[in-house]
Design a protein around this motif. Structure first.
Motif, PDB file in Angstrom:
ATOM      1  N   PRO A  88       1.496  28.334  -2.058  1.00  0.00           N
ATOM      2  CA  PRO A  88       2.707  27.891  -1.360  1.00  0.00           C
ATOM      3  C   PRO A  88       2.368  26.986  -0.185  1.00  0.00           C
ATOM      4  CG  PRO A  88       2.800  30.236  -1.827  1.00  0.00           C
ATOM      5  CD  PRO A  88       1.408  29.802  -2.144  1.00  0.00           C
ATOM      6  N   ASP A  92       7.905  26.514   6.317  1.00  0.00           N
ATOM      7  CA  ASP A  92       9.190  25.983   5.882  1.00  0.00           C
ATOM      8  C   ASP A  92       9.384  24.621   6.538  1.00  0.00           C
ATOM      9  OD1 ASP A  92      11.749  25.387   5.167  1.00  0.00           O
ATOM     10  OD2 ASP A  92      12.668  27.184   6.028  1.00  0.00           O
ATOM     11  N   GLU A 119      20.195  24.592  -2.303  1.00  0.00           N
ATOM     12  CA  GLU A 119      18.950  25.343  -2.276  1.00  0.00           C
ATOM     13  C   GLU A 119      17.824  24.489  -1.692  1.00  0.00           C
ATOM     14  OE1 GLU A 119      18.251  27.776  -6.018  1.00  0.00           O
ATOM     15  OE2 GLU A 119      19.577  26.198  -6.777  1.00  0.00           O
ATOM     16  N   LYS A 120      16.791  25.156  -1.168  1.00  0.00           N
ATOM     17  CA  LYS A 120      15.635  24.429  -0.665  1.00  0.00           C
ATOM     18  C   LYS A 120      14.674  24.123  -1.814  1.00  0.00           C
ATOM     19  CE  LYS A 120      15.822  26.446   3.976  1.00  0.00           C
ATOM     20  NZ  LYS A 120      15.083  27.207   5.030  1.00  0.00           N
ATOM     21  N   GLU A 122      10.778  23.747  -3.380  1.00  0.00           N
ATOM     22  CA  GLU A 122       9.509  24.470  -3.294  1.00  0.00           C
ATOM     23  C   GLU A 122       8.364  23.497  -3.527  1.00  0.00           C
ATOM     24  OE1 GLU A 122       9.264  28.076  -5.559  1.00  0.00           O
ATOM     25  OE2 GLU A 122      11.422  28.477  -5.351  1.00  0.00           O
ATOM     26  N   GLN A 124       4.014  23.038  -3.294  1.00  0.00           N
ATOM     27  CA  GLN A 124       2.769  23.780  -3.295  1.00  0.00           C
ATOM     28  C   GLN A 124       1.627  22.842  -2.914  1.00  0.00           C
ATOM     29  OE1 GLN A 124       3.021  25.298  -7.429  1.00  0.00           O
ATOM     30  NE2 GLN A 124       3.065  27.348  -6.543  1.00  0.00           N
ATOM     31  N   PRO A 138       7.936  18.375  -6.381  1.00  0.00           N
ATOM     32  CA  PRO A 138       8.886  18.861  -7.390  1.00  0.00           C
ATOM     33  C   PRO A 138       8.726  18.121  -8.713  1.00  0.00           C
ATOM     34  CG  PRO A 138       9.976  18.622  -5.276  1.00  0.00           C
ATOM     35  CD  PRO A 138       8.602  18.041  -5.106  1.00  0.00           C
ATOM     36  N   ASP A 145       9.326  24.391 -13.875  1.00  0.00           N
ATOM     37  CA  ASP A 145       9.189  24.162 -12.438  1.00  0.00           C
ATOM     38  C   ASP A 145      10.376  24.772 -11.706  1.00  0.00           C
ATOM     39  OD1 ASP A 145       7.604  22.253 -10.360  1.00  0.00           O
ATOM     40  OD2 ASP A 145       9.745  22.289  -9.874  1.00  0.00           O
ATOM     41  N   ALA A 146      10.100  25.403 -10.554  1.00  0.00           N
ATOM     42  CA  ALA A 146      11.155  26.084  -9.796  1.00  0.00           C
ATOM     43  C   ALA A 146      12.239  25.130  -9.314  1.00  0.00           C
ATOM     44  CB  ALA A 146      10.534  26.799  -8.598  1.00  0.00           C
ATOM     45  N   ASN A 147      11.929  23.825  -9.231  1.00  0.00           N
ATOM     46  CA  ASN A 147      12.883  22.851  -8.717  1.00  0.00           C
ATOM     47  C   ASN A 147      13.675  22.138  -9.813  1.00  0.00           C
ATOM     48  OD1 ASN A 147      11.910  22.908  -5.812  1.00  0.00           O
ATOM     49  ND2 ASN A 147      10.025  22.341  -6.851  1.00  0.00           N
TER      50      ASN A 147
END
Length: 401
Positions: A88, A92, A119-120, A122, A124, A138, A145-147
């Motif tokens: 991560p 933030d 939403e924000k 993510e 890495q 992203p 992918d989380a985004n």
């Protein structure tokens, strides 16, 4: 020609990869631009929005570490992970944008201003070159992918010793609309970008084409969140532009293709197909395939700045642009006599670029990597703002629909 590639340094394909693992090329010259510049971030989306400002710190020769600018204006340099696996970001770095938010940005190159609603994002980090970290951005291609399903978009910029350069890029995809305005010594430059509702119009335009074009439309929660450049759907478009390339090769087996480098030191170049290659003096070009044409960075259009001749550096953008706009069969003097009203009229053609430009009120914006090529070097198709004495860059997120 002030180009996106010159200031952002590498291809759109490389920029859009989920990992920035190497520094981007900045332009170095006598200092003129300020060390820091105020950015005004404006949220007109009608939704909760966050911004992220990230790129490579300083000038290429100075630093090049990945950096994020936090909401309080401080810089965060992600540490290099100890292991090989992505970790991560560590802090933030989201900048809440409720109305208008101002942030001071230091010199950065190959940089982006991201916006995301509700939403924000993510990010890495992984091990980069030397002691640096590398940022995993992203990913809009992988649904894992989380985004992937989030409503996010970005503008690109470089603030180096010479100037501030920024542009709205549609090279990878179209998503929530962004506008740019640059206040500078002596005036203002503005690129309004796409209006609200454009993403649905663009999606409809490609769906109307049928076939593989429908695969470029991405949805989440029943709504279109982005429309991809077909370069990111290589399997779906295998063989798509090859018939056009065959026609071009046939034409210039018996006719001469003239390319104006628009440079006094290179001049006018003449080419003709010899065997399987298009030949301009000592420069030889194999026949491009679909991905070569849309990506502008492989096959005959591969970029090798350290070894390419000045002639090749001049030919590639103009030849790649003519292939994307499918004007080579009607105009053998590139980019002279190029008329935007004749772009994308051949079948097959780059319908993504066509539909994107049809939805931009002023027609300006990068829909492929060499979209800044024009018959007149003073004319701008690309949707950029730039100046050596910038005072304020305003980046506005508008409503997606």
């Amino acid at each position: 020609m002030v180009s996106r590639r010159k200031f952002l340094g590498i291809s759109a394909a490389a920029l859009s990869a989920p990992l920035w693992a190497r520094p981007l090329v900045a332009v170095a010259s006598t200092a003129a631009a300020p060390d820091n510049l105020k950015f005004s971030l404006v949220n007109n989306s009608g939704a909760t929005a966050y911004a992220y400002i990230t790129g490579q710190h300083g000038a290429q020769a100075d630093d090049g570490r990945p950096v994020f600018i936090k909401a309080d204006g401080t810089a965060y340099f992600p540490p290099r992970p100890g292991g090989a696996e992505p970790e991560p970001l560590g802090e933030d770095c989201a900048i809440p944008v409720d109305g208008t938010t101002e942030v001071t940005v230091p010199r950065m190159f190959g940089a982006r201003v991201y916006f995301v609603t509700e939403e924000k994002l993510e990010f890495q980090v992984v091990q980069g070159e030397g002691s640096n970290a590398a940022v995993v951005h992203p990913n809009f291609v992988s649904s894992e992918d989380a985004n992937y399903g989030k409503n996010w978009t970005f503008a690109e910029f470089t603030l180096d010793q010479t100037q501030l350069y920024a542009n709205i890029s549609y090279v990878d995809f179209v998503a929530a609309p962004i506008g740019l305005k640059l206040d500078h010594a002596g005036g203002t430059q503005e690129v309004p970008g796409l209006p609200a509702g454009s993403i649905d119009n663009i999606a409809s335009g490609l769906r109307d084409q049928g076939g593989p074009w429908t695969s470029c439309v991405q949805e989440a929660g029943g709504n279109v969140v982005r429309v991809l450049n077909p370069n990111h759907r290589p399997d779906d478009f295998a063989g798509y532009m090859e018939p056009y390339a065959d026609e071009v090769w046939a034409k210039y087996s018996s006719e001469t293709l003239i390319i104006d480098s628009q440079r006094g030191d290179v001049g006018i170049l003449e080419g003709k197909v010899e065997g399987d290659e298009l030949v301009f003096g000592s420069e030889r070009f194999s026949k491009p395939n679909t991905i070569d044409i849309w990506g502008c960075n492989s096959g005959p259009f591969a970029n090798n700045p350290g070894s390419d001749s000045e002639e090749r550096k001049a030919i590639v953008p103009r030849l790649a642009a003519a292939f994307n706009r499918t004007t080579l069969l009607i105009n053998n003097e590139q980019p002279h006599s190029e008329d935007p009203s004749t772009f994308y009229q051949h079948d097959p053609t780059n319908h993504y670029s066509r539909v994107v430009h049809e939805n931009i009120p002023d027609g300006k914006g990068y829909a492929f990597a060499y979209d800044d090529v024009s018959a007149n070097t003073g004319e701008d198709h690309s949707g950029k703002v730039n100046h050596g004495e910038p005072e304020l860059l305003t980046v506005t997120l508008n409503a997606i629909r």
